[in-house]
Scaffold this active site. Sequence first.
Site, PDB file in Angstrom:
ATOM      1  NE  ARG A 205      -4.225  -1.891   1.714  1.00  0.00           N
ATOM      2  CZ  ARG A 205      -5.190  -2.285   2.516  1.00  0.00           C
ATOM      3  NH1 ARG A 205      -5.137  -1.998   3.806  1.00  0.00           N
ATOM      4  NH2 ARG A 205      -6.216  -2.982   2.048  1.00  0.00           N
TER       5      ARG A 205
ATOM      6  CE1 TYR B 200      -1.352  -0.565  -7.960  1.00  0.00           C
ATOM      7  CE2 TYR B 200      -1.421  -2.185  -9.714  1.00  0.00           C
ATOM      8  CZ  TYR B 200      -0.798  -1.123  -9.093  1.00  0.00           C
ATOM      9  OH  TYR B 200       0.375  -0.637  -9.608  1.00  0.00           O
ATOM     10  CD  GLU B 201      -1.607  -4.465  -3.644  1.00  0.00           C
ATOM     11  OE1 GLU B 201      -1.999  -4.962  -2.592  1.00  0.00           O
ATOM     12  OE2 GLU B 201      -1.238  -5.134  -4.615  1.00  0.00           O
ATOM     13  N   GLY B 202      -6.273  -2.233  -2.461  1.00  0.00           N
ATOM     14  CA  GLY B 202      -7.311  -1.547  -1.689  1.00  0.00           C
ATOM     15  C   GLY B 202      -7.617  -0.220  -2.339  1.00  0.00           C
TER      16      GLY B 202
ATOM     17  CD  GLN C 126      -5.638   1.962   1.130  1.00  0.00           C
ATOM     18  OE1 GLN C 126      -4.985   2.078   2.157  1.00  0.00           O
ATOM     19  NE2 GLN C 126      -5.812   0.801   0.526  1.00  0.00           N
TER      20      GLN C 126
END
Length: 563
Positions: free
Chosen positions: A294, A421-423, A428
């Site tokens: 992240r 991507y990655e949340g 977030q």
Amino acid sequence: MPYRSPVAEIRFILDQVVPLAPVAATEMFAEATGDTVEAILTEAGRLCDEVMAPLNRNGDLTPARLENGVVRSSPGFKEGYQAIAEGGWVAIAAPQEFGGMGLPQTLCVAVNDLMSGACLSLQLNPLLTQGQIEALEHHASDEIKELYLPKLISGEWSGTMNLTEPQAGSDVGALRTKAEPLGDGTYAVTGQKIFISWGDSDVTANICHLVLARLPDAAPGTKGISLFMVPKFIPDANGNPGVANSLKVVSLEHKMGLHGSPTCVMAFDGATGWMVGEPGKGMAAMFTMMNNARLAVGVQGIGIAEGAYQKALEYAQERVQFAPIIEHADVRRMLAEMKAEVFAARSIALACAVALDMGRATGNDDWAARAALLTPIAKAYGTDIGMWVAEQGVQVHGGMGFIEETGAAQFYRDVRVTAIYEGTNGIQAMDLVGRKMMDQGRAAFRLLQEVEDEAKAARTVLPDLAEDVWAAAETLREATEVLLAQGMQDRFAGAVPYLRAFARVLGAHYHLRAAIAAGADSARAKLAAVYIRRLLPQYAAALAEAREGAEGLYALSVEDLSA
């Protein structure tokens, strides 16, 4: 003008704005001397400028392709990756016990910033490996560490993360991939995963997949998920790639950008895997990799923003419309705001990295809490700014920005996925107002107190700018108190603007630090004025939206939205 790695800019931030010196003063990172930092950044900059940047257009125009079940990389990518591996760039923060440098994560973040601006499609490969190294270091058995870590750290092998399935995106608990124990310590892993970056390639000898899957008697939801190491080739008795595992690439996604990075649909058909960590603890182990990723993805946004800014600046100086367009007020505004945003986002990301290193080196819970607080801000703000700066770069180019041959549009197409991507950035923001506020805002208030204290001290040097920063921090403190009194649905409804406001205040804080360090008449003070006077005021509008809560949103029915 080719891409130029912003080595001097990063060095200034690490010297004056987010000092690395306290990290180097710890026993764990004593080797991170000024000379070491200078050498690493300089050599990384040379690699980026001379090897990686020339490959960026190749990846866009000649994408990775799937041939007879094997992914063939874009022209030059294999040689570019070999330069990365042979230079030891995968190993910057990896443990020395297995061949890594053992240097601070902050230096790894800084180098990834440089690499992202040079060629994001290629940088994704070592980035994922770095995340896997950290996950294995914290959760794998000694046997797995001894076999896989040296190969991953050297760059001989690469790593991936396999979470998403067609029916299970952000709802990871809905995944269906199964892992059947075979009675000999291995498991047969069966299922399909999508969106697997660098899921296959011809640039490394083996690809090591970390796969989330369920044991037969697993509990429903995320509590029933375990993590498995599933290599493309099963290592033989000597630790070298042996027989092919029962997995394959079904297809490559046709993407908006990042064409040089193969995004695979992966099928596992009774593939041999080894459990990493404990049964049912797969999400905890994978989150080690995801949290690393992240921050790294936020830095990807910053790197792309740097590349887009440099290209726009060059064009504005060369393009003549009555005069070079850089002399036109609106173009000057765009360029000044682009530069100011990149500095703010980069400083926030490096502050997060320094907090991570200090937490690890000292064991101090306050540093760990600060790193946790800053991670969603660094990821969301870094990628938001990456998109915004890339979009502004197209605008500076005018009609030529819409023409692919100029290369301006590639930055926007490449960076767009980083907010997903990655949340996603919405996730977030919800993490920031939810999990990261479970301490009743203690970490947030402590950080805001530092901002206010420094702003007070700066009143004697830059009174107008300092007063604006202090007032913004105080207003954000009050808004945080309101947020903590809200229910979670109301928090979530205002999460994105709240995160945006927090990032605005932190960006102003770091700009003020830079101005004080460089002097009231310096170029950095002038850039700080651009940020604080033109961009910081946006925090007030963001907080007004954040305070609105969820009621007004749900007053609109689905039918109303469909009308």
